[in-house]
Design a protein around this motif. Structure first.
Motif, PDB file in Angstrom:
ATOM      1  N   ARG A   1      28.891 -12.051   7.696  1.00  0.00           N
ATOM      2  CA  ARG A   1      27.264 -11.303   7.970  1.00  0.00           C
ATOM      3  C   ARG A   1      28.238  -9.785   7.139  1.00  0.00           C
ATOM      4  NH1 ARG A   1      21.560 -10.474   7.050  1.00  0.00           N
ATOM      5  NH2 ARG A   1      22.462 -12.588   6.240  1.00  0.00           N
ATOM      6  N   ILE A   2      29.654  -9.281   8.285  1.00  0.00           N
ATOM      7  CA  ILE A   2      30.081  -8.266   7.845  1.00  0.00           C
ATOM      8  C   ILE A   2      31.236  -8.251   6.479  1.00  0.00           C
ATOM      9  CG2 ILE A   2      32.698  -6.282   8.817  1.00  0.00           C
ATOM     10  CD1 ILE A   2      30.360  -6.689  11.543  1.00  0.00           C
ATOM     11  N   LYS A   3      32.082  -9.605   6.077  1.00  0.00           N
ATOM     12  CA  LYS A   3      32.526 -10.038   5.635  1.00  0.00           C
ATOM     13  C   LYS A   3      31.780  -9.653   4.123  1.00  0.00           C
ATOM     14  CE  LYS A   3      34.854 -14.002   4.388  1.00  0.00           C
ATOM     15  NZ  LYS A   3      35.255 -14.980   4.426  1.00  0.00           N
ATOM     16  N   ASN A   4      30.299 -10.552   4.090  1.00  0.00           N
ATOM     17  CA  ASN A   4      29.649 -10.661   2.814  1.00  0.00           C
ATOM     18  C   ASN A   4      28.912  -9.578   2.575  1.00  0.00           C
ATOM     19  OD1 ASN A   4      29.793 -13.669   2.414  1.00  0.00           O
ATOM     20  ND2 ASN A   4      28.239 -14.070   3.826  1.00  0.00           N
ATOM     21  N   VAL A   5      29.255  -8.275   3.416  1.00  0.00           N
ATOM     22  CA  VAL A   5      28.568  -7.222   3.034  1.00  0.00           C
ATOM     23  C   VAL A   5      29.790  -5.722   2.957  1.00  0.00           C
ATOM     24  CG1 VAL A   5      27.544  -4.935   3.475  1.00  0.00           C
ATOM     25  CG2 VAL A   5      26.531  -7.720   4.620  1.00  0.00           C
ATOM     26  N   PHE A   6      31.126  -5.820   3.354  1.00  0.00           N
ATOM     27  CA  PHE A   6      31.678  -4.877   3.343  1.00  0.00           C
ATOM     28  C   PHE A   6      32.941  -5.914   3.016  1.00  0.00           C
ATOM     29  CE2 PHE A   6      29.227  -3.676   7.341  1.00  0.00           C
ATOM     30  CZ  PHE A   6      29.094  -2.078   6.569  1.00  0.00           C
ATOM     31  N   GLY A   7      33.046  -6.739   2.746  1.00  0.00           N
ATOM     32  CA  GLY A   7      34.459  -7.435   1.976  1.00  0.00           C
ATOM     33  C   GLY A   7      34.921  -7.805   2.685  1.00  0.00           C
ATOM     34  N   GLU A   8      36.242  -8.126   2.680  1.00  0.00           N
ATOM     35  CA  GLU A   8      37.360  -9.138   2.749  1.00  0.00           C
ATOM     36  C   GLU A   8      37.964  -8.393   4.281  1.00  0.00           C
ATOM     37  OE1 GLU A   8      38.200 -12.842   4.126  1.00  0.00           O
ATOM     38  OE2 GLU A   8      39.036 -11.527   5.027  1.00  0.00           O
ATOM     39  N   ASN A   9      38.339  -6.806   3.107  1.00  0.00           N
ATOM     40  CA  ASN A   9      39.177  -6.544   3.633  1.00  0.00           C
ATOM     41  C   ASN A   9      39.100  -5.136   4.693  1.00  0.00           C
ATOM     42  OD1 ASN A   9      41.783  -5.243   1.344  1.00  0.00           O
ATOM     43  ND2 ASN A   9      40.704  -6.137   0.813  1.00  0.00           N
ATOM     44  N   ILE A  10      37.665  -4.924   5.233  1.00  0.00           N
ATOM     45  CA  ILE A  10      37.353  -4.436   6.415  1.00  0.00           C
ATOM     46  C   ILE A  10      36.970  -5.756   7.140  1.00  0.00           C
ATOM     47  CG2 ILE A  10      34.623  -3.471   7.505  1.00  0.00           C
ATOM     48  CD1 ILE A  10      35.920  -1.123   5.778  1.00  0.00           C
ATOM     49  N   ALA A  11      36.405  -6.782   6.917  1.00  0.00           N
ATOM     50  CA  ALA A  11      36.460  -7.839   7.751  1.00  0.00           C
ATOM     51  C   ALA A  11      37.568  -7.922   8.884  1.00  0.00           C
ATOM     52  CB  ALA A  11      35.775  -8.597   6.766  1.00  0.00           C
ATOM     53  N   SER A  12      39.227  -8.251   7.834  1.00  0.00           N
ATOM     54  CA  SER A  12      39.296  -8.704   8.006  1.00  0.00           C
ATOM     55  C   SER A  12      40.674  -7.996   9.333  1.00  0.00           C
ATOM     56  CB  SER A  12      41.123  -8.979   6.829  1.00  0.00           C
ATOM     57  OG  SER A  12      41.294  -8.154   6.696  1.00  0.00           O
ATOM     58  N   GLU A  13      39.892  -6.399  10.127  1.00  0.00           N
ATOM     59  CA  GLU A  13      40.173  -5.657  10.651  1.00  0.00           C
ATOM     60  C   GLU A  13      39.248  -5.068  11.293  1.00  0.00           C
ATOM     61  OE1 GLU A  13      43.061  -4.301   9.808  1.00  0.00           O
ATOM     62  OE2 GLU A  13      44.112  -4.971   8.375  1.00  0.00           O
ATOM     63  N   VAL A  14      38.307  -6.052  11.413  1.00  0.00           N
ATOM     64  CA  VAL A  14      37.132  -5.519  13.128  1.00  0.00           C
ATOM     65  C   VAL A  14      37.835  -6.421  13.875  1.00  0.00           C
ATOM     66  CG1 VAL A  14      35.584  -4.870  11.168  1.00  0.00           C
ATOM     67  CG2 VAL A  14      36.070  -7.076  12.344  1.00  0.00           C
ATOM     68  N   VAL A  15      37.103  -6.334  15.253  1.00  0.00           N
ATOM     69  CA  VAL A  15      37.301  -6.817  16.789  1.00  0.00           C
ATOM     70  C   VAL A  15      36.206  -6.651  17.130  1.00  0.00           C
ATOM     71  CG1 VAL A  15      39.794  -6.548  16.687  1.00  0.00           C
ATOM     72  CG2 VAL A  15      38.260  -5.213  17.807  1.00  0.00           C
ATOM     73  N   LYS A  16      35.883  -7.781  18.293  1.00  0.00           N
ATOM     74  CA  LYS A  16      34.518  -7.884  19.199  1.00  0.00           C
ATOM     75  C   LYS A  16      34.754  -6.973  20.006  1.00  0.00           C
ATOM     76  CE  LYS A  16      32.132 -11.245  19.952  1.00  0.00           C
ATOM     77  NZ  LYS A  16      31.675 -12.825  19.525  1.00  0.00           N
ATOM     78  N   VAL A  17      32.963  -6.089  20.235  1.00  0.00           N
ATOM     79  CA  VAL A  17      32.987  -5.246  21.593  1.00  0.00           C
ATOM     80  C   VAL A  17      32.097  -6.208  21.773  1.00  0.00           C
ATOM     81  CG1 VAL A  17      31.911  -3.074  22.028  1.00  0.00           C
ATOM     82  CG2 VAL A  17      33.202  -3.163  19.733  1.00  0.00           C
ATOM     83  N   ASP A  18      32.309  -6.649  22.738  1.00  0.00           N
ATOM     84  CA  ASP A  18      31.067  -7.091  24.265  1.00  0.00           C
ATOM     85  C   ASP A  18      31.086  -5.929  26.055  1.00  0.00           C
ATOM     86  OD1 ASP A  18      28.920  -8.920  24.890  1.00  0.00           O
ATOM     87  OD2 ASP A  18      30.179 -10.204  24.735  1.00  0.00           O
ATOM     88  N   PHE A  19      30.748  -5.654  25.127  1.00  0.00           N
ATOM     89  CA  PHE A  19      30.601  -4.885  27.365  1.00  0.00           C
ATOM     90  C   PHE A  19      29.044  -4.543  27.564  1.00  0.00           C
ATOM     91  CE2 PHE A  19      30.610  -1.469  29.250  1.00  0.00           C
ATOM     92  CZ  PHE A  19      31.599  -0.765  29.839  1.00  0.00           C
ATOM     93  N   SER A  20      29.278  -4.843  29.235  1.00  0.00           N
ATOM     94  CA  SER A  20      27.947  -4.690  29.579  1.00  0.00           C
ATOM     95  C   SER A  20      28.039  -3.930  30.991  1.00  0.00           C
ATOM     96  CB  SER A  20      27.168  -5.870  30.295  1.00  0.00           C
ATOM     97  OG  SER A  20      26.385  -6.952  28.571  1.00  0.00           O
ATOM     98  N   THR A  21      26.707  -3.418  31.075  1.00  0.00           N
ATOM     99  CA  THR A  21      26.447  -2.220  32.608  1.00  0.00           C
ATOM    100  C   THR A  21      25.366  -2.959  33.246  1.00  0.00           C
ATOM    101  OG1 THR A  21      26.257  -1.095  31.380  1.00  0.00           O
ATOM    102  CG2 THR A  21      27.846  -0.851  31.442  1.00  0.00           C
ATOM    103  N   ASP A  22      25.051  -2.143  34.330  1.00  0.00           N
ATOM    104  CA  ASP A  22      23.895  -2.740  35.050  1.00  0.00           C
ATOM    105  C   ASP A  22      22.689  -2.185  33.980  1.00  0.00           C
ATOM    106  OD1 ASP A  22      25.226  -3.704  37.187  1.00  0.00           O
ATOM    107  OD2 ASP A  22      24.275  -1.684  38.590  1.00  0.00           O
ATOM    108  N   LEU A  23      22.954  -0.784  32.878  1.00  0.00           N
ATOM    109  CA  LEU A  23      21.635  -0.957  31.772  1.00  0.00           C
ATOM    110  C   LEU A  23      22.202  -0.727  30.841  1.00  0.00           C
ATOM    111  CD1 LEU A  23      20.356   2.424  32.424  1.00  0.00           C
ATOM    112  CD2 LEU A  23      22.525   3.730  31.371  1.00  0.00           C
ATOM    113  N   VAL A  24      23.062  -0.876  30.820  1.00  0.00           N
ATOM    114  CA  VAL A  24      23.178  -1.924  28.532  1.00  0.00           C
ATOM    115  C   VAL A  24      23.958  -2.018  28.698  1.00  0.00           C
ATOM    116  CG1 VAL A  24      22.909   0.421  27.426  1.00  0.00           C
ATOM    117  CG2 VAL A  24      24.869   0.093  28.963  1.00  0.00           C
ATOM    118  N   SER A  25      23.638  -3.709  27.544  1.00  0.00           N
ATOM    119  CA  SER A  25      24.691  -3.875  27.020  1.00  0.00           C
ATOM    120  C   SER A  25      25.340  -3.804  25.218  1.00  0.00           C
ATOM    121  CB  SER A  25      24.612  -5.312  27.197  1.00  0.00           C
ATOM    122  OG  SER A  25      24.211  -6.204  25.703  1.00  0.00           O
TER     123      SER A  25
END
Ligand code: ADP
Ligand code: MG
Length: 612
Positions: A210-234
Motif C-alpha cells: 500500500r505504501i508503494k501504491n500511495v507514495f511510489g516506489e522511491n519511498i517504498a524501496s527505502e522503508v523498513v518494518k517496525v514491530d515492537f511491543s511492550t506490556d503496554l503498547v504494540s
C-alpha cells in the motif's frame, strides 16, 4: 421598559450551525467524518468522489452494514449514535465515532442525501435534508451499504465559505486525509476520484504494498518494518531510512489505534533517533500505529479527535523512541551517504555560463533574488554574507571555538571586492563530509558544501527559466510512476516553469506521470523522486515566503539536487565546486539565506594563538 430576561435559548437552527463549526471546518472534515462512519459500519470497500475541492460535492459510498429506516431517521440528529450508550462505553471506545455529531453538523451547513440499505432489507431508504427544514424519507433501490452526498457545503454560511483556502489547498487537505486512511486501512479497497480524475484505486494488500501504491516506489524501496511491543503498547508500521527523508511534512503518519493523531511530543520520539543522520529541516518518512488498550487513552479531548491523551505519555514516548532506535541501529543507516561511484557526480556536468556576469542582489534572510542590476546597492537591509571586517573589530577575547563557529555576519551589505581566484593546484580538505577548507589569500575559507552547490544550481535554474536555452536531457527510456495526487495539481499549476527548468512530462488522469526528460543536473535514476521532491519543497517555500513561481521553483530545485551534507567529495569535485561557486553572481549566500563561505583571517588566527 426594562426586560428582566436578557438571556434566550438559541433557536435550534443557529445552535446547530455554531456546533457544526467545531466538527466541520472545511471540506476535508466532511470527508474524514464520512469515511470514518463507513469504517465504523464495517465497510471493506469505500469510494470517495469530490467535486470543486469538496465545495460542490462530496460523495462517500461504502459496502458497510447500512441502516434501517428507523436508524436513518435518527442518524442526522445531534447526539444520535449507535456506537456508545454508557459512560463505560465512552471509556473504551473502539470506533472512530461516538459523539453522534457529524451527520448533524454536516446537515446544518449543506444539502445532504443519504441512501442506505441493509443486506436483510428488500430495498433501501433515502433521506434528503436541507438546513433548517424537515427531512424527506422515501424508499429507493440501492446496493447494500450507505452512500452519502454532501452538496454545496457552507452555502448557507457565507462567512465560513469565505474562510476557506484556495481550491488547490482544500483539495490537498482532502487528499492528505484520504492518504492517511489509505496507509492505515491497507486491507480495504479504496477508490478516490477528484471530479473525473481517478486519484486512487487501491486494492486490499499488505501495508508495504500500500505504501508503494500511495507514495511510489522511491519511498517504498527505502522503508523498513517496525514491530515492537511492550506490556503496554504494540508499535507497528514502517519507517523510511534517512535516504527517504524529505524536507516536507506530508510523510509523517502517526496513528493511535488506527486513529490519525497529531502530537509534537510523539513525533519527536521518532525524530530524535534520526538526529545527525538527516539534513536540517529534513524529516523521516513513517507510518506508525500505536496499539493500546482504549481505556488507557482519551480521545475525547478535541472536536476533531486529532489529539489524544495517554494515562502515561512518558511510557509511550520511550517505547516509540526505542522502537525507532532499534530499527535504525539494526540497519546501520549511517552508511547510506557513501558516494556511489557508479552514480554521476553531481558536479561533473555543471558549467556556469560566462555570459551572465551581472550582479544579483539577494535578500539575506530569504535568499531571494531582488535585483539583477549591474551594481550592488548600498542599503542597510542587505547584508554581506561574509563579515569582511571580521578580525579587525577587536574580538581577541573570544575563544578559537567561538571564532570557528560563531561567525555570524553582522555588517551591512558589502560585496566582496574580488572574486576568489581558484588555481588549478588549489588544495582542499573536506572535513566531516560537510565543510571544505581552502587556503585564502589572507587566511582560510570554510565552504559549506551543500549551501554552495545549492547556490550554483539555483542560479543555473533561474538562468534556464529566464532564457530559451534548453536545460533538458532526454531520457533514453521514459519513466512512469504514480505520484501523489496533490502533486499532480501543483505540477499542473507550474507546468510552464517545470518545462523551462528542464522537465519534460505527461500527466495521466489515473494519477500516473510519465517523465521523458529531466534537467541536466538530475540523473536518470532520480527522475521521479526529484520531480516529486522538488514539488514538495516548492509548496513549502511558497507557503513561507511570497516569491515568484520561478524563484521558488529554482530554490526547490537547487535544494533537492544539491550534494548532500555527509557526502564524500573527491579533490576534483571540490575544485569544481569552488570554481563554479566563484563564478556565481552571488556566491556567498544560499537561496535559503544561509551563508555559503566563511573566512577566518590569518590575523585573527594569529591573535588567537597570541602571536600578535
Ligand atoms: P457517530 O459516528 O459519532 O455515531 P455520526 O453523526 O457520524 O455520529 O453518525 C450517526 C449514526 O449514523 C452512527 O452512529 C451510525 O449508526 C449511523 N451511520 C452514519 N454513517 C453510516 C454508514 N456509512 N453506515 C452505517 N451507519 C451509519
Ligand atoms: Mg461519525
Amino acid at each position: 421598559m426594562e426586560h428582566n430576561n436578557q438571556i434566550k435559548i438559541l433557536p435550534e437552527y443557529i445552535a446547530n450551525q455554531i456546533a457544526a463549526g467545531e466538527v466541520v471546518q472545511r471540506p476535508e472534515s466532511v470527508v474524514k467524518e464520512l469515511v470514518e462512519n463507513s469504517l465504523d459500519a464495517g465497510a471493506t470497500s469505500i469510494g470517495i468522489v469530490v467535486k470543486g475541492s469538496g465545495k460542490t460535492l462530496i460523495h462517500v459510498l461504502d459496502n458497510g452494514k447500512g441502516m434501517s429506516r428507523e436508524d436513518l431517521e435518527l442518524a442526522p440528529l445531534r447526539h444520535s449514535t449507535s456506537k456508545i450508550l454508557t459512560q463505560e462505553d465512552l471509556e473504551k471506545i473502539q470506533t472512530y465515532g461516538f459523539r453522534g455529531e457529524a451527520l448533524a453538523s454536516i446537515s446544518a451547513v449543506a444539502s445532504v442525501e443519504i441512501r442506505t440499505k441493509r443486506a436483510q432489507d428488500e430495498h433501501g431508504w433515502s433521506l434528503k435534508s436541507e438546513p433548517n427544514q424537515p427531512f424527506q424519507i422515501s424508499p429507493v433501490n440501492c446496493d447494500n451499504g450507505t452512500q452519502v452526498f454532501v452538496r454545496n457545503l457552507f452555502f448557507n454560511v457565507p462567512a465560513r465559505k469565505k474562510f476557506l483556502k484556495s481550491d488547490i489547498t482544500e483539495y490537498r487537505y482532502i487528499t492528505e486525509t484520504v492518504t492517511r486512511f489509505a496507509v492505515i486501512h491497507y486491507d480495504k479497497r479504496l477508490v478516490y476520484y477528484d471530479s473525473d480524475n481517478l486519484v486512487y484505486d487501491l486494492h486490499p494488500s499488505s501495508q508495504e504494498e500500500r505504501i508503494k501504491n500511495v507514495f511510489g516506489e522511491n519511498i517504498a524501496s527505502e522503508v523498513v518494518k517496525v514491530d515492537f511491543s511492550t506490556d503496554l503498547v504494540s508499535i507497528k508500521g514502517f519507517i523510511g531510512k534517512p535516504a527517504a527523508a524529505r524536507p516536507t511534512g506530508n510523510y509523517q503518519h502517526l496513528f493511535v489505534n488506527q486513529r490519525p493523531v497529531v502530537s509534537k511530543n510523539l513525533n519527536y520520539a521518532i525524530f530524535a533517533p534520526f538526529e545527525h543522520q538527516l539534513e536540517k529541516n529534513y524529516k523521516p518518512f513513517y507510518v506508525i500505529n500505536i496499539e493500546i488498550d482504549p481505556r488507557k487513552v482519551d480521545i475525547n479531548i478535541h472536536p476533531q479527535k486529532h489529539e489524544v491523551k495517554f494515562d502515561d505519555e512518558k511510557l509511550i514516548f520511550s517505547a516509540l523512541h526505542r522502537a525507532v532506535t532499534e530499527v535504525l541501529a539494526k540497519y546501520n543507516f549511517t552508511s547510506v551517504h557513501k558516494v556511489d561511484k557508479s552514480e554521476k557526480s553531481p558536479f561533473s556536468r555543471f558549467e556556469v555560463s560566462e555570459s551572465s556576469k551581472e550582479n544579483i542582489l539577494v535578500n539575506r534572510s530569504t535568499g531571494e533574488v531582488i535585483d539583477r542590476s549591474s551594481a550592488f546597492k548600498q542599503s542597510s537591509n542587505w547584508h554581506a554574507p561574509i563579515d569582511r571586517s571580521f578580525g579587525t573589530t577587536g574580538q581577541s577575547s573570544r575563544s578559537a571555538f567561538d571564532l570557528l563557529f560563531d561567525v555570524a555576519p553582522k555588517s551591512d551589505f558589502q560585496p566582496p571586492k574580488d572574486r576568489i581566484e581558484i588555481s588549478d593546484d588549489a588544495q582542499f580538505l573536506q572535513i566531516h563530509n560537510k565543510y571544505i577548507l581552502m587556503q585564502s589569500p589572507s587566511g582560510v575559507f570554510i565552504i559549506d558544501q551543500h549551501n554552495a552547490h545549492e547556490r550554483i544550481l539555483y542560479e543555473k535554474a533561474l538562468r534556464a527559466m529566464n532564457s530559451d536555452f534548453s536545460n533538458m536531457q532526454v531520457l533514453l527510456f521514459p519513466i512512469s510512476s504514480a505520484i501523489e495526487p496533490s502533486q499532480i495539481a501543483i505540477a499542473r499549476e507550474i507546468d510552464q516553469e517545470l518545462r523551462k527548468l528542464g522537465f519534460d512530462f505527461k500527466l495521466y488522469p489515473d494519477g500516473k506521470i510519465e517523465i521523458m526528460g529531466v534537467p541536466l543536473d538530475i540523473s536518470e535514476s532520480e527522475a521521479i523522486s526529484s520531480f516529486s521532491e522538488i514539488l514538495s519543497e516548492y509548496v513549502k517555500l511558497l507557503q513561507i515566503k511570497h516569491s515568484t513561481k520561478r524563484d521558488s521553483l529554482a530554490a526547490s530545485y537547487a535544494c533537492r539536487s544539491a550534494v548532500k551534507t555527509g557526502q564524500k567529495l573527491s579533490p576534483e569535485e571540490m575544485l569544481n565546486l569552488a570554481r563554479n561557486l566563484m563564478q556565481c553572481n552571488m556566491p556567498y549566500v544560499c537561496p535559503h539565506g544561509r551563508p555559503v563561505v566563511l573566512e577566518i583571517s590569518l590575523r585573527e588566527l594569529d591573535k588567537s594563538f597570541k602571536r600578535v
